[in-house]
Design a protein around this motif. Structure first.
Motif, PDB file in Angstrom:
ATOM      1  N   PRO A 119       0.800  -1.228   0.000  1.00  0.00           N
ATOM      2  CA  PRO A 119       0.000   0.000   0.000  1.00  0.00           C
ATOM      3  C   PRO A 119       0.829   1.274   0.000  1.00  0.00           C
ATOM      4  O   PRO A 119       0.388   2.299  -0.518  1.00  0.00           O
ATOM      5  N   GLU A 120       2.059   1.206   0.560  1.00  0.00           N
ATOM      6  CA  GLU A 120       2.889   2.407   0.571  1.00  0.00           C
ATOM      7  C   GLU A 120       3.366   2.791  -0.827  1.00  0.00           C
ATOM      8  O   GLU A 120       3.879   3.899  -1.039  1.00  0.00           O
ATOM      9  N   LEU A 121       3.193   1.872  -1.800  1.00  0.00           N
ATOM     10  CA  LEU A 121       3.589   2.168  -3.175  1.00  0.00           C
ATOM     11  C   LEU A 121       2.440   2.696  -4.031  1.00  0.00           C
ATOM     12  O   LEU A 121       2.642   3.030  -5.201  1.00  0.00           O
ATOM     13  N   PHE A 122       1.234   2.759  -3.477  1.00  0.00           N
ATOM     14  CA  PHE A 122       0.140   3.339  -4.247  1.00  0.00           C
ATOM     15  C   PHE A 122       0.479   4.795  -4.577  1.00  0.00           C
ATOM     16  O   PHE A 122       0.945   5.550  -3.717  1.00  0.00           O
ATOM     17  N   ASP A 123       0.213   5.195  -5.801  1.00  0.00           N
ATOM     18  CA  ASP A 123       0.469   6.572  -6.225  1.00  0.00           C
ATOM     19  C   ASP A 123      -0.730   7.427  -5.826  1.00  0.00           C
ATOM     20  O   ASP A 123      -1.459   7.972  -6.669  1.00  0.00           O
ATOM     21  N   ALA A 124      -0.927   7.544  -4.499  1.00  0.00           N
ATOM     22  CA  ALA A 124      -2.170   8.092  -3.965  1.00  0.00           C
ATOM     23  C   ALA A 124      -2.376   9.548  -4.363  1.00  0.00           C
ATOM     24  O   ALA A 124      -3.504   9.952  -4.693  1.00  0.00           O
ATOM     25  N   GLY A 125      -1.315  10.353  -4.329  1.00  0.00           N
ATOM     26  CA  GLY A 125      -1.475  11.759  -4.681  1.00  0.00           C
ATOM     27  C   GLY A 125      -1.926  11.940  -6.109  1.00  0.00           C
ATOM     28  O   GLY A 125      -2.849  12.731  -6.393  1.00  0.00           O
ATOM     29  N   ALA A 126      -1.291  11.227  -7.025  1.00  0.00           N
ATOM     30  CA  ALA A 126      -1.670  11.338  -8.431  1.00  0.00           C
ATOM     31  C   ALA A 126      -3.074  10.797  -8.666  1.00  0.00           C
ATOM     32  O   ALA A 126      -3.834  11.345  -9.481  1.00  0.00           O
ATOM     33  N   LEU A 127      -3.443   9.728  -7.955  1.00  0.00           N
ATOM     34  CA  LEU A 127      -4.796   9.191  -8.105  1.00  0.00           C
ATOM     35  C   LEU A 127      -5.828  10.169  -7.558  1.00  0.00           C
ATOM     36  O   LEU A 127      -6.911  10.327  -8.142  1.00  0.00           O
ATOM     37  N   GLN A 128      -5.498  10.833  -6.453  1.00  0.00           N
ATOM     38  CA  GLN A 128      -6.412  11.838  -5.920  1.00  0.00           C
ATOM     39  C   GLN A 128      -6.643  12.953  -6.935  1.00  0.00           C
ATOM     40  O   GLN A 128      -7.787  13.382  -7.167  1.00  0.00           O
ATOM     41  N   GLU A 129      -5.585  13.409  -7.552  1.00  0.00           N
ATOM     42  CA  GLU A 129      -5.716  14.451  -8.571  1.00  0.00           C
ATOM     43  C   GLU A 129      -6.493  13.939  -9.785  1.00  0.00           C
ATOM     44  O   GLU A 129      -7.261  14.694 -10.408  1.00  0.00           O
ATOM     45  N   SER A 130      -6.319  12.676 -10.103  1.00  0.00           N
ATOM     46  CA  SER A 130      -7.030  12.093 -11.246  1.00  0.00           C
ATOM     47  C   SER A 130      -8.521  11.993 -10.962  1.00  0.00           C
ATOM     48  O   SER A 130      -9.355  12.244 -11.854  1.00  0.00           O
TER      49      SER A 130
END
Length: 397
Positions: free
Chosen positions: A46-57
């Motif tokens: 889970p620490e490798l999820f690109d969470a910031g970019a997904l949030q922006e997407s």
């Protein structure tokens, strides 16, 4: 009316009597206890999820609410299908976006393929051992699931031909890249041989490839679907779960026209379409961000974790145990000495707060109870070392 005098409700559908998922559910329940280092699940880190970019997407998708929050077509977001087709083209396999159906994870794609291809009593061939959910899916569809012998490189073409002649199957299910549960990769010559057998005998191939982009060593191999002999009889399944995030529940299937149409009809009756907003967010991500760079980062981390587990297994498992070194994916397949049972070892391991999955549930044929599956992706090397130290205590008990 007195409740005690009421007639019991009608029984559940008979098909549920053919499915036994209780053993693995019980195993996974044991491994979910707080403090357990679990090598059981095939989970992305889970620490490798690109969470910031997904949030922006997602924000970009929600910026067009009339599209992203509305009903959509069953086939899927056109931009997402174009992006998936482009990713295949970059890997040397050219497909048309119109030949893709977006699904709610590749698990739904597998279920749709089974619905489209299998009638009650049909035979579905599977690798032995093979992906447990596929065994359940085909059984649920009313098919008879028949195992095909494998070795360290996967399915054996000679054994496949012998089984095909005997069983006259409707389909063969394969995970050719870093297979679940064994981590094995099917060599190019066997892919060609299997495609030729499908053409000769007329069965379908359902090719599942959730792990193909997670290669750490060696050269990527073309899918079986790219073989000319198999092009008109292969349903290729893919997913964003392992390379973006499983919570998106985004997968797809690529299939010849008739099979694609049947799968779309089955999906329409099941859920109408996959989440519109999730598809729009994924399309925005693939347009705005570099998924290849993200996957390259994941590969570097996972390769280090695989190597940490391989380095620790000699001290963790009993003398005489064997295991493979997968070129990618999430799993290492191990085998204890002849006199050991992996389920017995699991009970001792859970007492030491470490877990894995015994291999027996993955077999459609006679299970090898000495086998086990270990996933290396969820923990950094230090925690892998600690988990293997716990496993060593359990193995020596």
């Amino acid at each position: 009316m007195n409740v005690s005098d009421s007639t019991p409700p009608a029984p559940l559908a008979e098909r549920f009597s053919r499915i036994d998922g209780s053993a693995l559910r019980e195993i996974l329940a044991l491994t979910a206890r707080p403090g357990v280092i679990s090598f059981a699940g095939g989970l992305p880190a889970p620490e490798l999820f690109d969470a910031g970019a997904l949030q922006e997407s997602f924000a970009a998708a929600l910026g067009r609410p009339h599209q992203s929050l509305q009903y959509s077509t069953t086939d899927g977001d056109p931009d997402l299908r174009e992006a998936i087709a482009a990713r295949y083209a970059a890997r040397g396999f050219r497909v048309d976006a119109g030949e893709l159906l977006v699904t709610s994870g590749s698990q739904q794609a597998l279920s749709l393929a089974a619905t489209a291809l299998l009638d009650e009593g049909d035979v579905a061939l599977v690798e032995d051992p093979g992906y447990l959910a596929a065994l359940q899916c085909f059984t649920f569809a009313g098919a008879r699931t028949v195992p095909v012998a494998t070795d360290d490189d996967g399915i054996l073409p000679d054994a496949l031909e012998e089984t095909v002649r005997r069983e006259r199957p409707k389909l063969l299910y394969l995970v050719p890249n870093f297979q679940n549960p064994t981590g094995r990769t099917l060599p190019a010559d066997r892919r060609r041989a299997i495609a030729a057998l499908a053409a000769r005998y007329g069965f379908w191939i359902v090719e599942d490839d959730p792990y193909g982009e997670l290669r750490y060593d060696g050269t990527p191999l073309p899918p079986v679907a790219a073989e000319p002999a198999a092009a008109d009889r292969t349903i290729l399944l893919g997913s964003l779960s392992k390379i973006m995030a499983p919570g998106l529940r985004l997968g797809w299937l690529h299939a010849p026209e008739a099979a694609l149409s049947a799968c779309a009809t089955a999906k329409q009756s099941a859920d109408l379409h996959t989440s519109t907003v999730a598809q729009a967010a994924a399309a925005a991500y693939l347009t705005r961000y570099d998924l290849d760079a993200h996957v390259a980062k994941m590969r570097g981390v996972y390769a280090e974790r695989r190597d940490a587990m391989l380095a620790g297994l000699p001290a963790a498992l009993p003398v005489g145990s064997t295991w493979n070194r997968p070129d990618g994916g999430m799993f290492i397949w191990a085998r204890l000495p002849e006199d050991r049972d992996a389920t017995t070892l699991l009970r001792r391991a859970v007492d030491q707060d470490v877990a894995f999955v015994p291999g027996a549930p993955f077999y459609a044929g006679e299970p090898d109870r000495a086998t086990l599956r270990l996933s290396f992706t969820s923990y950094p090397p230090a925690e892998i070392d600690e988990g293997l130290a716990r496993l060593a205590k359990a193995a020596s008990a």
